[in-house]
Motif scaffolding. Structure first.
Motif, PDB file in Angstrom:
ATOM      1  N   SER A 225      33.537  41.882  44.883  1.00 17.17           N
ATOM      2  CA  SER A 225      34.030  42.576  43.689  1.00 17.17           C
ATOM      3  C   SER A 225      32.959  43.532  43.203  1.00 17.17           C
ATOM      4  CB  SER A 225      34.378  41.581  42.582  1.00 17.17           C
ATOM      5  OG  SER A 225      34.753  42.307  41.424  1.00 17.17           O
ATOM      6  N   ASN A 275      41.520  40.794  44.038  1.00 16.74           N
ATOM      7  CA  ASN A 275      40.555  41.885  44.251  1.00 16.74           C
ATOM      8  C   ASN A 275      41.050  42.867  45.310  1.00 16.74           C
ATOM      9  OD1 ASN A 275      40.247  40.499  46.633  1.00 16.74           O
ATOM     10  ND2 ASN A 275      38.029  40.256  46.482  1.00 16.74           N
ATOM     11  N   VAL A 280      41.352  48.485  41.963  1.00 14.96           N
ATOM     12  CA  VAL A 280      40.113  47.801  42.331  1.00 14.96           C
ATOM     13  C   VAL A 280      39.411  48.570  43.460  1.00 14.96           C
ATOM     14  CG1 VAL A 280      39.231  45.728  43.462  1.00 14.96           C
ATOM     15  CG2 VAL A 280      40.772  45.505  41.516  1.00 14.96           C
TER      16      VAL A 280
END
Ligand code: SAH
Length: 361
Positions: A225, A275, A280
């Motif tokens: 992430s 994610n 993202v």
């Protein structure tokens, strides 16, 4: 008085020094070379040592620090998983997988269990038993060499080693470093064919920047992430301001070790809905651009029983890859192998369930 208990079995180096405290340093090098001597099956075959030394070695020093407890082969025959047993009776896993060059990649463990608790990983769920010794790391490669030699119908050459088995290699820095140095000194393995995958242990990452003994291996950082809060949820060992510090470290790595610029990769396990969205992906592309790193390896999540994550669909993965690529980043996808023998990334947990391993496109 408390008895001095050892946290790990005595290593060959410790044994040797205890046996021959005044032996010159080159003898220790010969011990390492002996381990990889063509055709040698024990200390009795190592004629570089005088007979008296050979006898002492045979009596006191284990030729192998691990023994085979179980072995599984994938249906396709391109992946093997071994459960190895240590001298103190613990077990851990190592994987052999065919690579695109018709050679083999060995996936080694650095610890038994792991303290990093990554929420999607099977090893993380077992906690840390102990770090492996340098011998137990070195011998995973030796184990597979012997294995392949006994199967002449298979390609013989191991061309790559990846630290993507159990454990966090940088939490066992000295032993990982010694083991790699032994392989590089005693086999034809090249440093750029060794990859150390890390969750991102900053103090050790800092140390390797100036450590002259740290070999020129590839480093893969498990990012998962580019959002600090989200990363703390997925990877609970994440320290405050990790992403800011990681970006700073990456820039310095490229600056200090410019010739190793291409050695740095980010890894990213895709968890559906967590994610893997386009938004993202844009955040990730923006972050990676700031770090100077050029390469991202996405890993579709390999299911682990008891974990409430879902595997992203290939359609979502493709969209994710396309968005990150549009930031000028080279994106590859890792493919699972040996899914029938529980050998995949993050599935190594010694519970002997069934599954796969990594290979890059
Ligand atoms: N401790 C090291 C090595 C872990 S294994 C590290 O964190 O990098 C290598 C990679 O597989 C890591 O990126 C890890 O996060 C990832 N991984 C772990 N479990 C996984 C799973 N079930 N599916 C996909 N990737 C996984």
């Amino acid at each position: 008085m408390r008895s001095s208990s050892r946290a790990h079995p005595r290593t060959r180096r410790e044994h040797f020094i205890a046996l021959f405290p005044s032996a010159p340093a080159f003898r220790l090098k010969q011990v390492a070379q002996a381990l990889f001597q063509e055709g040698a099956e024990g200390w009795q075959d190592i004629t570089t040592f005088p007979a008296s030394m050979r006898e002492a070695l045979m009596r006191d020093v284990p030729w192998m620090s691990v023994s085979e407890a179980a072995l599984r082969e994938s249906k396709r025959g391109d992946t093997f998983k071994a459960v190895l047993k240590t001298a103190d009776g613990l077990v851990f896993e190592t994987v052999l997988m065919a690579n695109a060059r018709d050679q083999w990649t060995v996936c080694v463990s650095s610890q038994i269990g792991c303290a990093m608790r990554c929420t999607f990983c099977a090893t993380g769920a077992m906690g840390l038993r102990r770090s492996l010794t340098e011998d137990e790391i070195v011998d995973q490669l030796r184990f597979w060499r012997v294995f392949l030699r006994s199967r002449p119908h298979l390609p013989e050459r191991i061309s790559n080693v990846v630290f993507m088995g159990m454990g966090e290699p940088l939490a066992n820095y000295e032993n990982v470093k010694s083991a790699i140095r032994t392989w590089l000194a005693c086999t034809d393995l090249g440093p750029t064919h060794v990859t150390v995958s890390t969750v991102g242990v900053l103090p050790q990452m800092e140390a390797l920047l100036t450590d002259r003994d740290w070999p020129a291996v590839r480093i893969a950082i498990s990012l998962h992430s580019a959002d600090q809060k989200r990363r703390e949820e997925i990877v609970p060992s994440t320290v405050p301001d990790f992403l800011v510090k990681l970006a700073d470290w990456s820039r310095r790595y490229v600056q200090i070790l410019g010739n190793r610029r291409h050695h740095l990769t980010f890894e990213y396990t895709l968890l559906q809905g967590v994610n893997d969205t386009e938004e993202v992906a844009r955040g990730l592309g923006t972050f990676i651009r700031k770090t100077g790193v050029k390469k991202l390896n996405v890993i579709p999540w390999n299911p682990v029983s008891g974990k409430a994550f879902a595997q992203s669909t290939q359609e979502r993965i493709d969209r994710f890859k396309a968005v990150v690529s549009s930031f000028g980043i080279d994106v590859t996808q890792r493919h699972s192998m040996g899914e029938d023998i529980a050998a995949a990334c993050g599935q190594l947990a010694t519970a002997h369930s069934g599954d796969p391993s990594p290979r890059e496109e």
